[in-house]
Motif scaffolding. Sequence first.
Motif, short mmCIF file in Angstrom:
data_model
loop_
_atom_site.label_atom_id
_atom_site.label_comp_id
_atom_site.label_asym_id
_atom_site.label_seq_id
_atom_site.Cartn_x
_atom_site.Cartn_y
_atom_site.Cartn_z
N UNK A 239 11.03 5.94 -1.19
CA UNK A 239 10.74 5.62 0.21
C UNK A 239 11.67 4.53 0.72
N UNK A 240 11.67 4.33 2.02
CA UNK A 240 12.41 3.23 2.63
C UNK A 240 11.87 1.91 2.11
N UNK A 241 12.75 0.92 2.05
CA UNK A 241 12.35 -0.39 1.53
C UNK A 241 11.13 -0.94 2.24
N UNK A 242 11.00 -0.66 3.52
CA UNK A 242 9.87 -1.18 4.29
C UNK A 242 8.54 -0.58 3.86
N UNK A 243 8.59 0.57 3.14
CA UNK A 243 7.39 1.27 2.70
C UNK A 243 7.14 1.12 1.21
N UNK A 244 7.97 0.38 0.51
CA UNK A 244 7.79 0.22 -0.93
C UNK A 244 6.50 -0.52 -1.24
N UNK A 245 5.93 -0.17 -2.38
CA UNK A 245 4.71 -0.82 -2.83
C UNK A 245 4.94 -2.32 -3.04
N UNK A 246 4.01 -3.12 -2.53
CA UNK A 246 4.05 -4.58 -2.70
C UNK A 246 5.29 -5.22 -2.09
N UNK A 247 5.90 -4.58 -1.11
CA UNK A 247 7.10 -5.14 -0.49
C UNK A 247 6.73 -6.38 0.33
N UNK A 248 7.65 -7.31 0.40
CA UNK A 248 7.48 -8.53 1.17
C UNK A 248 8.36 -8.46 2.42
N UNK A 249 7.92 -9.14 3.47
CA UNK A 249 8.67 -9.15 4.74
C UNK A 249 8.71 -10.57 5.28
N UNK A 250 9.90 -10.99 5.68
CA UNK A 250 10.03 -12.29 6.36
C UNK A 250 10.64 -12.01 7.73
N UNK A 251 9.98 -12.50 8.76
CA UNK A 251 10.39 -12.21 10.12
C UNK A 251 11.62 -13.02 10.53
N UNK A 252 12.24 -12.57 11.62
CA UNK A 252 13.39 -13.28 12.17
C UNK A 252 13.05 -14.75 12.41
N UNK A 253 13.93 -15.63 11.93
CA UNK A 253 13.75 -17.06 12.14
C UNK A 253 12.73 -17.71 11.22
N UNK A 254 12.20 -16.94 10.26
CA UNK A 254 11.16 -17.47 9.38
C UNK A 254 11.68 -17.62 7.96
N UNK A 255 10.88 -18.32 7.14
CA UNK A 255 11.20 -18.58 5.74
C UNK A 255 10.00 -18.17 4.89
N UNK A 256 10.25 -17.38 3.86
CA UNK A 256 9.22 -17.05 2.86
C UNK A 256 9.30 -18.07 1.74
N UNK A 257 8.13 -18.44 1.21
CA UNK A 257 8.11 -19.38 0.09
C UNK A 257 6.90 -19.10 -0.79
N UNK A 258 7.11 -19.07 -2.11
CA UNK A 258 6.01 -18.91 -3.06
C UNK A 258 6.41 -19.52 -4.38
N UNK A 259 5.43 -20.07 -5.11
CA UNK A 259 5.70 -20.80 -6.36
C UNK A 259 4.81 -20.31 -7.47
N UNK A 260 5.33 -20.45 -8.70
CA UNK A 260 4.49 -20.36 -9.90
C UNK A 260 4.78 -21.57 -10.78
N UNK A 261 3.90 -21.79 -11.77
CA UNK A 261 3.94 -23.02 -12.56
C UNK A 261 3.90 -22.67 -14.05
N UNK A 262 4.72 -23.38 -14.80
CA UNK A 262 4.69 -23.30 -16.28
C UNK A 262 4.25 -24.67 -16.77
N UNK A 263 3.15 -24.69 -17.53
CA UNK A 263 2.58 -25.96 -17.97
C UNK A 263 2.36 -25.97 -19.47
N UNK A 264 2.60 -27.13 -20.08
CA UNK A 264 2.37 -27.28 -21.53
C UNK A 264 1.30 -28.33 -21.75
#
Length: 289
Positions: free
Chosen positions: A264-289
């Motif tokens: 399918x087109x990238x816009x229809x892919x499973x779990x696809x992410x979208x960031x709109x014009x002029x916007x910023x996507x941000x997400x974090x994960x953590x590794x802890x000991x």
Amino acid sequence: MTVIENEYLRVSISTQGAELHSVFNKQTGVEQLWQANPDVWPWHAPNLFPVVGGLINDELHVDGQNYAMKRHGFARQSEFKMAAETTKTHALFSLHYNDETLKVYPYKFTFQIIYDLIENSLRVTYKVINLESKPVYFSVGGHPAFNVPFNAGESYEDYYLEFETTEALATHRLSAEGYFNGETDPVQMNGNKLRLTRQLFDNDALVFKQLNTRQVTIKSDKHDQSLSVEFPHFNYLGIWAKPGADFVCIEPWLGCADTEGKQVDISQKECIQKVEQGHVFESSFYVSV
């Protein structure tokens, strides 16, 4: 190699792929990160962008055009620039679109990977900056491999993964080509514990799509040393090791492989992410000991 450290951890990062090369636990003297034995699996902790997993025929479809794109995308083999703002406990790496990326991914973007040490945790942040006059579609994820066992003289089978919650888990099966085939298998758990065995990954990665858990911890029967991966906003999780290898990957994903027969087109892919014009996507994960 860039090094950041505090009293708990010393972390080394390469500009190629902005990839972690070492997560050294200063409290125990243990190297927690797989050291990329080229005869086994030649990566430490690749960053996956702008796709996660495999694409049918290695093709990405965008607005009616086909683009050649290998499994897990190009970021892991790209040269990032390190920002001047790097400090003793903070490092920022950037990949800016260029003529080569536009040939395979027709979007103008900046992809940043930021590493921060916060006491006994390493925070890994992904930022996608939209430089287009339209939405940008992408997937992103981590693929860190952690040494198991932690210490010499121990057995792989001494270790298990402890999930944050107790829930019925099913893995989504991958074909030999690395695509979902629409089938699932139940995962045998002991409460919230998944025992690590040499046979666990004989049929490829375990892929979870509907987890309540947002933290997975590597633990041992023999001692109280542990390593946790917390992924508050990542909806999919992969767990994998090359059969027989002394590591386990805990992989937070925002994206996944194609499903057989569903190109399918990238816009229809499973779990696809979208960031709109002029916007910023941000997400974090953590590794802890």
